[in-house]
Design a protein around this motif. Structure first.
Motif, short mmCIF file in Angstrom:
data_model
loop_
_atom_site.label_atom_id
_atom_site.label_comp_id
_atom_site.label_asym_id
_atom_site.label_seq_id
_atom_site.Cartn_x
_atom_site.Cartn_y
_atom_site.Cartn_z
N PHE A 80 9.81 -27.37 -39.34
CA PHE A 80 10.64 -25.74 -40.15
C PHE A 80 10.40 -25.39 -40.38
N VAL A 81 9.11 -24.86 -40.57
CA VAL A 81 8.34 -23.56 -40.90
C VAL A 81 8.53 -22.43 -39.92
N LYS A 82 8.45 -23.28 -38.63
CA LYS A 82 8.42 -22.29 -37.83
C LYS A 82 9.82 -21.74 -37.34
N ILE A 83 11.18 -22.36 -37.88
CA ILE A 83 12.35 -22.24 -37.88
C ILE A 83 12.45 -21.07 -38.73
N GLU A 84 12.06 -21.28 -40.54
CA GLU A 84 12.67 -20.73 -41.33
C GLU A 84 11.78 -19.11 -41.43
N LEU A 85 10.61 -19.69 -40.85
CA LEU A 85 9.66 -17.68 -40.63
C LEU A 85 10.01 -17.03 -39.84
N LYS A 86 10.76 -17.73 -38.44
CA LYS A 86 11.32 -16.62 -37.80
C LYS A 86 12.94 -16.10 -38.21
N GLN A 87 13.47 -16.87 -39.55
CA GLN A 87 14.93 -16.34 -40.07
C GLN A 87 14.55 -15.52 -41.20
N ILE A 88 13.50 -15.62 -41.77
CA ILE A 88 12.52 -14.24 -42.62
C ILE A 88 12.58 -13.69 -42.11
N LEU A 89 11.60 -13.74 -40.78
CA LEU A 89 11.30 -12.15 -40.51
C LEU A 89 12.65 -11.97 -39.18
N ARG A 90 13.13 -12.01 -39.15
CA ARG A 90 14.50 -11.20 -38.47
C ARG A 90 15.58 -11.13 -39.46
N SER A 91 15.43 -11.70 -41.06
CA SER A 91 16.41 -10.57 -41.99
C SER A 91 15.94 -9.40 -42.11
N ARG A 92 17.38 -8.46 -42.35
CA ARG A 92 16.79 -6.82 -42.38
C ARG A 92 17.10 -6.56 -43.73
N TRP A 93 16.23 -7.50 -44.67
CA TRP A 93 15.62 -7.16 -45.62
C TRP A 93 14.55 -7.29 -45.79
N MET A 94 14.45 -8.09 -45.38
CA MET A 94 13.00 -9.18 -44.86
C MET A 94 12.51 -6.73 -44.14
N GLN A 95 13.03 -6.86 -42.88
CA GLN A 95 12.81 -5.69 -42.43
C GLN A 95 12.26 -4.45 -43.09
N LEU A 96 13.45 -4.37 -44.25
CA LEU A 96 13.44 -3.39 -45.08
C LEU A 96 12.44 -3.09 -46.07
N VAL A 97 12.12 -4.25 -46.10
CA VAL A 97 10.51 -4.45 -47.15
C VAL A 97 9.04 -3.90 -46.50
N ALA A 98 9.17 -4.63 -45.50
CA ALA A 98 7.79 -4.21 -44.60
C ALA A 98 7.96 -2.29 -44.48
N PHE A 99 8.65 -1.83 -44.06
CA PHE A 99 9.04 -0.28 -44.06
C PHE A 99 9.13 0.68 -45.47
N LEU A 100 9.18 0.09 -46.52
CA LEU A 100 9.05 0.01 -47.12
C LEU A 100 7.58 0.97 -48.22
N PHE A 101 6.89 -0.67 -47.97
CA PHE A 101 5.98 -0.56 -48.45
C PHE A 101 4.57 -0.58 -47.27
N THR A 102 5.53 -0.27 -45.90
CA THR A 102 4.31 0.80 -45.29
C THR A 102 4.56 2.39 -46.02
N PHE A 103 5.84 2.65 -46.16
CA PHE A 103 6.21 3.75 -45.67
C PHE A 103 5.53 4.34 -47.22
N VAL A 104 5.81 3.28 -48.66
CA VAL A 104 4.90 4.03 -49.51
C VAL A 104 3.45 3.83 -50.18
N PHE A 105 2.53 2.80 -49.57
CA PHE A 105 1.48 2.47 -49.71
C PHE A 105 0.65 4.19 -48.88
N VAL A 106 1.66 4.63 -47.43
CA VAL A 106 0.53 5.37 -46.87
C VAL A 106 1.46 6.82 -47.81
N ALA A 107 1.93 7.04 -48.10
CA ALA A 107 2.62 7.75 -48.93
C ALA A 107 1.40 7.80 -49.94
N ILE A 108 0.65 7.26 -50.77
CA ILE A 108 -0.08 7.42 -51.55
C ILE A 108 -1.21 7.62 -50.93
#
Length: 266
Positions: free
Chosen positions: A2-30
């Motif tokens: 169940f954890v594996k299925i849920e993890l795949k669904q969360i990682l495929r979410s556009r929200w999570m992908q945007l969060v990953a991009f945002l944090f990477t961009f902000v931290f690198v900019a800092i």
């Protein structure tokens, strides 16, 4: 499983992908801005302060919204009703959701910190204090727990989103504004007591306080908080900090499981 299925669904979410991009961009900019503008010095630098501010401002927002909407979406779409037909207890469902969401956000932070270290290395080297890394981990495991509780309570994705924004605004903004307003009409001694109470009942301030304590930067808090910082610097105080942190993780999960069971009986 169940954890594996849920993890795949969360990682495929556009929200999570945007969060990953945002944090990477902000931290690198800092890193780029601070590394080029400031010398590499020890202690509580502007770079560390920027990392801390971003983590405690943005990370709780995304964790609360994504975590709560994940649970509420299952309830609203009927996916949870389907899972009830399987031999899985409600505690296992909550635990699986919790572990999957924590792992997803840990992966996001690992990617962001990996880019930070890579770019920082190209610019002459950058250090991530171990206390900051531990603080990030604690922020994730605490706010995922709170997000799951909000999702169980909300039951619909729209309500979960609204409720998460309200809770985030209350913890990050409204409490601080309220303390500033109260400080204008009460004595300094009473305001100090209120701030100490707020530190213990607000997970954001609790984590910020923990960073200053365990990174040996307690002097930043000023002499007014000498007694409380001295206590938490002691072995007994460190155990107490750990117990309170564990309660912030366990109690929301227990309450979420209880609410889920009570909702099924109605």
């Amino acid at each position: 499983m169940f954890v594996k299925i849920e993890l795949k669904q969360i990682l495929r979410s556009r929200w999570m992908q945007l969060v990953a991009f945002l944090f990477t961009f902000v931290f690198v900019a800092i890193v780029v801005i601070q590394q080029m503008a400031l010398p590499d010095i020890e202690g509580f630098t502007r770079q560390t302060a920027s990392f801390l501010s971003v983590l405690l401002f943005l990370l709780p927002l995304f964790i609360l919204t994504i975590g709560s909407m994940s649970i509420a979406g299952d309830i609203e779409s009927g996916w949870l009703s389907l899972l009830k037909t399987y031999p899985m207890k409600r505690k296992q469902y909550i635990t699986g959701k919790y572990v999957a969401t924590v792992l997803a956000f840990l992966l996001v932070i690992v990617v962001a910190f990996g880019f930070v270290l890579t770019v920082g290395g190209l610019l002459g080297g950058v250090r991530l204090p171990i206390v900051l890394v531990i603080l990030t981990l604690l922020c994730i495991i605490i706010f995922v727990s709170l997000g799951i509780l909000l999702g169980v309570f909300a039951k619909t994705r729209l309500f979960a989103l609204a409720l998460s924004l309200v809770v985030w605004s209350f913890l990050l903004l409204l409490i601080s504004y309220a303390l500033m307003a109260i400080g204008a009409v009460v004595s300094g001694h009473l305001l100090q007591k209120l701030i100490i109470i707020t530190i213990h009942i607000n997970p954001v301030e609790w984590l910020r306080f923990g960073y200053f304590i365990f990174s040996n930067q307690a002097s930043v808090l000023g002499p007014a908080f000498y007694d409380v910082t001295r206590f938490y610097l002691s072995p007994l105080g460190q155990v107490g900090y750990g117990i309170i942190t564990i309660l912030w993780i366990v109690l929301p999960l227990m309450l979420a499981t209880k609410l889920l069971k009570e909702g099924e009986r109605r």
